[in-house]
Scaffold this active site. Structure first.
Site, mmCIF file in Angstrom:
data_model
loop_
_atom_site.group_PDB
_atom_site.id
_atom_site.type_symbol
_atom_site.label_atom_id
_atom_site.label_comp_id
_atom_site.label_asym_id
_atom_site.label_seq_id
_atom_site.Cartn_x
_atom_site.Cartn_y
_atom_site.Cartn_z
ATOM 1 N N LEU A 35 -101.489 -40.816 5.413
ATOM 2 C CA LEU A 35 -101.580 -39.374 5.674
ATOM 3 C C LEU A 35 -102.881 -38.779 5.144
ATOM 4 O O LEU A 35 -103.437 -39.241 4.149
ATOM 5 C CB LEU A 35 -100.384 -38.656 5.030
ATOM 6 C CG LEU A 35 -99.007 -39.128 5.506
ATOM 7 C CD1 LEU A 35 -97.901 -38.299 4.858
ATOM 8 C CD2 LEU A 35 -98.875 -39.068 7.023
ATOM 9 N N HIS A 39 -102.646 -34.371 8.866
ATOM 10 C CA HIS A 39 -101.176 -34.430 8.900
ATOM 11 C C HIS A 39 -100.578 -33.253 8.130
ATOM 12 O O HIS A 39 -99.572 -32.679 8.535
ATOM 13 C CB HIS A 39 -100.670 -35.723 8.247
ATOM 14 C CG HIS A 39 -101.008 -36.975 8.990
ATOM 15 N ND1 HIS A 39 -101.903 -37.902 8.517
ATOM 16 C CD2 HIS A 39 -100.559 -37.451 10.189
ATOM 17 C CE1 HIS A 39 -101.986 -38.910 9.366
ATOM 18 N NE2 HIS A 39 -101.196 -38.658 10.393
ATOM 19 N N LYS A 152 -105.917 -34.053 18.118
ATOM 20 C CA LYS A 152 -106.920 -35.122 18.136
ATOM 21 C C LYS A 152 -106.501 -36.196 19.147
ATOM 22 O O LYS A 152 -107.318 -36.712 19.887
ATOM 23 C CB LYS A 152 -107.111 -35.749 16.755
ATOM 24 C CG LYS A 152 -108.267 -36.741 16.774
ATOM 25 C CD LYS A 152 -108.678 -37.165 15.416
ATOM 26 C CE LYS A 152 -107.802 -38.257 14.892
ATOM 27 N NZ LYS A 152 -107.936 -39.510 15.666
ATOM 28 N N GLN A 156 -102.184 -38.255 24.053
ATOM 29 C CA GLN A 156 -100.821 -38.472 23.545
ATOM 30 C C GLN A 156 -100.001 -37.185 23.655
ATOM 31 O O GLN A 156 -98.839 -37.194 24.058
ATOM 32 C CB GLN A 156 -100.890 -38.935 22.092
ATOM 33 C CG GLN A 156 -99.552 -38.933 21.383
ATOM 34 C CD GLN A 156 -99.610 -39.603 20.038
ATOM 35 O OE1 GLN A 156 -99.554 -40.812 19.943
ATOM 36 N NE2 GLN A 156 -99.726 -38.824 18.973
ATOM 37 N N SER A 188 -108.807 -38.687 10.324
ATOM 38 C CA SER A 188 -108.076 -39.770 10.973
ATOM 39 C C SER A 188 -107.693 -40.798 9.913
ATOM 40 O O SER A 188 -108.467 -41.034 8.974
ATOM 41 C CB SER A 188 -108.975 -40.434 12.018
ATOM 42 O OG SER A 188 -108.436 -41.683 12.395
ATOM 43 N N ARG A 190 -107.775 -43.799 10.341
ATOM 44 C CA ARG A 190 -108.750 -44.889 10.480
ATOM 45 C C ARG A 190 -110.027 -44.631 9.672
ATOM 46 O O ARG A 190 -110.770 -45.565 9.393
ATOM 47 C CB ARG A 190 -109.104 -45.085 11.958
ATOM 48 C CG ARG A 190 -107.968 -45.696 12.744
ATOM 49 C CD ARG A 190 -108.442 -46.155 14.112
ATOM 50 N NE ARG A 190 -107.507 -47.100 14.686
ATOM 51 C CZ ARG A 190 -106.436 -46.766 15.379
ATOM 52 N NH1 ARG A 190 -106.194 -45.503 15.620
ATOM 53 N NH2 ARG A 190 -105.624 -47.686 15.860
HETATM 54 O O1 PAF Z 1 -99.996 -40.200 16.493
HETATM 55 C C1 PAF Z 1 -99.389 -41.086 15.855
HETATM 56 O O2 PAF Z 1 -99.586 -41.294 14.654
HETATM 57 C C2 PAF Z 1 -98.384 -41.968 16.579
HETATM 58 O O3 PAF Z 1 -98.806 -42.268 17.860
HETATM 59 C C3 PAF Z 1 -96.967 -41.380 16.581
HETATM 60 C C4 PAF Z 1 -96.882 -40.081 17.354
HETATM 61 C C5 PAF Z 1 -96.493 -41.171 15.148
HETATM 62 C C6 PAF Z 1 -95.992 -42.364 17.240
HETATM 63 O O4 PAF Z 1 -95.948 -43.590 16.562
#
Ligand code: PAF
Length: 283
Positions: A35, A39, A152, A156, A188, A190
């Site tokens: 996190l 987040h 971001k 999705q 991120s 990452r």
């Molecule tokens: O965005 C993310 O971290 C993931 O794709 C999610 C939405 C938690 C699903 O695993």
């Protein structure tokens, strides 16, 4: 409820949620852990709007097409809990793979059409099948009133919105703006894999996006894309794609439309970074 409560099984989480009064509103923030402040903005938005907030911490194996990416995905549950504590009262759901995908789990295959085959769908085959399955499963377990997703992961967010409409699910999907470090780098999980030097190199992503926003005032989408690609060519990053798309269909644009977004993915060394910027205001 006070502070952080952690549940590892579906049954335990559901009993906890059932102990709430009938009209309790539940905010849900799905995460894969590692996190960061991005987040936290989602968690805070949920705490502000809902009676209880559930944060899932689950590195979903089915959405990784690259085994080494899954293996290297940063995991630090204790640090995650420390960060969540700073946000307020949170119910953490940290299930095992078997809890999320029990033996009788029926994988769903939702036809996302073009939306699922461009950008991330093109470069990460099967990624959105994994996302759709895990998010739907969590929605069924938690039955949230609101669910919070970061902008971001622009594609999705569009895919989840489509899924909710398709299955007529009773959940409000709330998109939250990208959280950027003061340098402009989009937060991120990452980024933890970037050295200080990499982080400087990676700044070119938000710089090129901002330049594209300026260029959009005077050039066509194709010209803006061409120039952005040229700029990446001169940087230390390896560009995967830079596209200007319609925000709801994710189709490439050849004329400007309200809400037009530039979406980009580039490698900084081995780390794949994702970012986007709205180039044209909404209507
Ligand atoms: O965005 C993310 O971290 C993931 O794709 C999610 C939405 C938690 C699903 O695993």
């Amino acid at each position: 409820m006070k502070g952080i409560e952690v549940f590892y099984s579906v049954d335990a989480l559901q009993s906890r949620l059932q102990s709430e009064q009938e009209n309790t509103t539940i905010g849900f923030v799905p995460t894969m852990g590692a996190l960061h402040y991005g987040h936290l903005t989602l968690v805070r938005a949920s705490i502000k709007a809902c009676d209880v907030t559930v944060v899932s911490v689950f590195v979903n194996p089915t959405q990784f097409n690259n085994p080494s990416d899954l293996e290297k995905y940063p995991r630090n549950f204790e640090k995650d809990i420390r960060l969540l504590r700073t946000a307020g009262d949170v119910i953490v759901f940290a299930p095992s793979v078997d809890q999320v995908y029990p033996a009788n789990y029926q994988t769903i295959k939702l036809d996302l059409g073009r939306m699922g085959s461009v950008m991330e769908g093109k470069f990460r085959e099967g990624h959105f099948d994994g996302v759709v399955n895990v998010v739907k499963r969590f929605f069924e377990i938690i039955e949230p009133t609101n669910a919070y997703f970061g902008e971001k992961d622009f594609q999705q967010l569009a895919v989840v919105q489509y899924m909710v409409r398709y299955f007529d699910m009773k959940v409000n999907i709330i998109g939250c703006p990208i959280y950027r470090e003061s340098s402009g780098l989009a937060a991120s999980s990452r980024n933890e894999r970037l050295s200080e030097y990499d982080k400087k190199d990676a700044l070119v992503i938000s710089q090129i996006l901002n330049e594209a926003k300026q260029d959009a005032l005077k050039l066509s989408p194709q010209e803006v894309v061409r120039i952005a690609i040229e700029r990446f060519g001169k940087s230390k990053l390896e560009l995967e794609y830079f596209q200007i798309v319609d925000p709801s269909t994710l189709m490439d644009l050849d004329t400007w439309k309200p809400g037009a977004h530039a979406c980009v993915t580039a490698y900084c060394g081995e780390v794949r970074l994702l970012d986007n910027l709205q180039l044209v205001p909404n209507e």
